[in-house]
Structure formats: structure tokens, C-alpha cells
Design an enzyme around this catalytic site. Sequence first.
Site, PDB file in Angstrom:
ATOM      1  N   LYS A 149      -2.320-113.024  83.352  1.00  0.00           N
ATOM      2  CA  LYS A 149      -2.568-112.895  84.795  1.00  0.00           C
ATOM      3  C   LYS A 149      -2.158-114.117  85.613  1.00  0.00           C
ATOM      4  O   LYS A 149      -1.844-113.989  86.789  1.00  0.00           O
ATOM      5  CB  LYS A 149      -4.059-112.620  85.050  1.00  0.00           C
ATOM      6  CG  LYS A 149      -4.509-111.235  84.630  1.00  0.00           C
ATOM      7  CD  LYS A 149      -5.975-111.030  85.004  1.00  0.00           C
ATOM      8  CE  LYS A 149      -6.461-109.668  84.550  1.00  0.00           C
ATOM      9  NZ  LYS A 149      -7.807-109.357  85.062  1.00  0.00           N
ATOM     10  N   ASP A 204      -8.454-107.050  91.356  1.00  0.00           N
ATOM     11  CA  ASP A 204      -9.782-107.400  90.812  1.00  0.00           C
ATOM     12  C   ASP A 204     -10.695-107.839  91.957  1.00  0.00           C
ATOM     13  O   ASP A 204     -11.841-107.414  92.047  1.00  0.00           O
ATOM     14  CB  ASP A 204      -9.685-108.546  89.791  1.00  0.00           C
ATOM     15  CG  ASP A 204      -9.038-108.107  88.485  1.00  0.00           C
ATOM     16  OD1 ASP A 204      -9.184-106.921  88.121  1.00  0.00           O
ATOM     17  OD2 ASP A 204      -8.386-108.941  87.842  1.00  0.00           O
TER      18      ASP A 204
END
Length: 272
Positions: free
Chosen positions: A72, A108
Site C-alpha cells: 500500500k 480505507d
Amino acid sequence: MRHTTITATTKLCAIIGNPVEHSLSPLIHNAAFEHLKLNYAFLAFKVEQLREAVMGIRALNLKGVSVTIPHKVEIVDYLDDIEEVAQKIGAINTVVNQEGRLFGYNTDWSGAIKALEEKIELKNKKTVLLGAGGAARAIAYGLKEKGTDLTILNRTVKKAEVLASELDCLYGGLERVESFKPDILINTTSLGMYPQVDDTPIRKEFLKSMLVFDIVYNPLKTRLIREAEQNGCATIMGVEMFINQAALQFELWTGKKAPVELMKNVVVEKLS
Ligand code: ATR
């Protein structure tokens, strides 16, 4: 069982990570593609060489990619453009391929904030965030954007300090959790996650008159969530955030509203 047929014009989306074998993303995205009869398919790729994988996304013209641990942060360097909050977070979980240009987003943070805002107005709320890892980082930036009064507590205090200094908020050790009376308590640590299902970051008697959000989604109801419910607190289960982040990805890739209920049912059935 696929009802649509994969053809020469099927658009491919994928998750890249390592490990990736237990990801639920193929299950929920394929179910959603099927449900809306979209000519898309979703696969999981275990990726060790990230730079080469991103070259592959371009070369093979994948439509969208979900990015998971451990890629990520590093992938930010290989994309053409990154949404503003994700730039600050320093991590993305979603890539959208727009005619060869790769855009990075972080759903997220937006998935977590959406789940919270469905229950509470965030501005000026006293919020205690437990944990200072990747997920905590994304959520903390979202909370700050929304103007909450944030305190970050973590087992390793130094990590809480680093994140708190970026966000100009308070921090401390995880053991201090019981000395706060927040409006919102958010657990991003792995305490209570399968198989350690009897763990919890705070004793039950301290869960009073607050909204409790646990990002752990396996088990569906962690001990923290069960005890908060027993004490009459409002709660948000991790599955809500998991579904929201996936639904936002789906919408970025397809431009269609995600069938959120269907996606949730698929995950709940799988985890039950
Ligand atoms: P994620 O991407 O899910 O945020 P992570 O970046 O590995 O995962 O972060 C895990 C978080 O859970 C960290 O805040 C970690 O605390 P440390 O920074 O002290 O490692 C926390 N955590 C994991 N196991 C824990 C435990 N047994 N007790 C308390 N905190 C724990």
C-alpha cells in the site's frame, strides 16, 4: 457460477498483495459484477515484484486494482496521480486505470468515515483511536479532515507519537485507554481478531455512553463489540468498513452504484 460469459471485451480487475490467498475481494466484487450484469471479472494475484506488477497493469490494461499488504505504501511511487488525502496518508488501496493513466485512491479512510458518519456527526467529537499501524493512519487522517478532537493510543508509544505529530493531536500508551471518556472509541489494533477472540483492548465497565467502532471483522462480532452492545453503546462492526471500502472501489472502477447489501450478505455468509 457465472451467468455472464467472459469475452474478449471483459474488463479485468484484480487484487495484488502477499499473501492474498484468503482475500474476500474476488468473492464480493465478482458477486457485484454478476448482480449488475457488468462485463467485468476479478482475480487475485500474489505479487512479490511490485514495480513489474504495476508495469503489467499498464501493459495489459487492467481496469482497476485493489492493493493490500505489503504494497500500500510503495505503490504510491509508481502511479501517475494520487488523491489528496491519500497523499497525506502516504498509502493507497485502490488503482483506477483511466486510458493508461493510473490514479491512486485510499478507500480505507473514506470507508471508515462513511461508516462513522452514518451514526454520528464527527466535528469536535472526542475520539480515542487505538493503534498506530497502517489502518490507524488512514482513519486518523480522515478523522482529522472531519475536525474530531483526536487522541491516538498505541502499545508502541513512539509510533503513536510519530502519527500524532503529523496530525497535531494528543497521543499516549494503549494502557491509558480506561482514563478517557470519549464520544467515540475506535479499535484498529488486532486485539480480538481470530484466533485470539477473547482479547479486548478495554474492560467492559469502561464502555459507557460512547460509539464503539472495531475495524476487526473476523469474528464478525468481536468481544469489544459484544460488550459495548451489552452496556448499551452504539456500535459499528468491522464488516461495515470492509464493505464500504470495497463498495467505493467498485464505484471507482465501474462508475455504477455498488450493490452494498448484496456485497455485505456475501461477506457475512462467508464469515458466519
Ligand atoms: P494494520 O494495517 O491492520 O493497521 P499494522 O500496521 O501491522 O496493521 O498495525 C497493527 C496495530 O495493532 C499496531 O498499532 C500494533 O501495535 P504496535 O505498533 O505496538 O505493534 C497493534 N497491535 C498488534 N498486536 C497487538 C497486541 N497484542 N496488543 C496491543 N496492540 C497490538
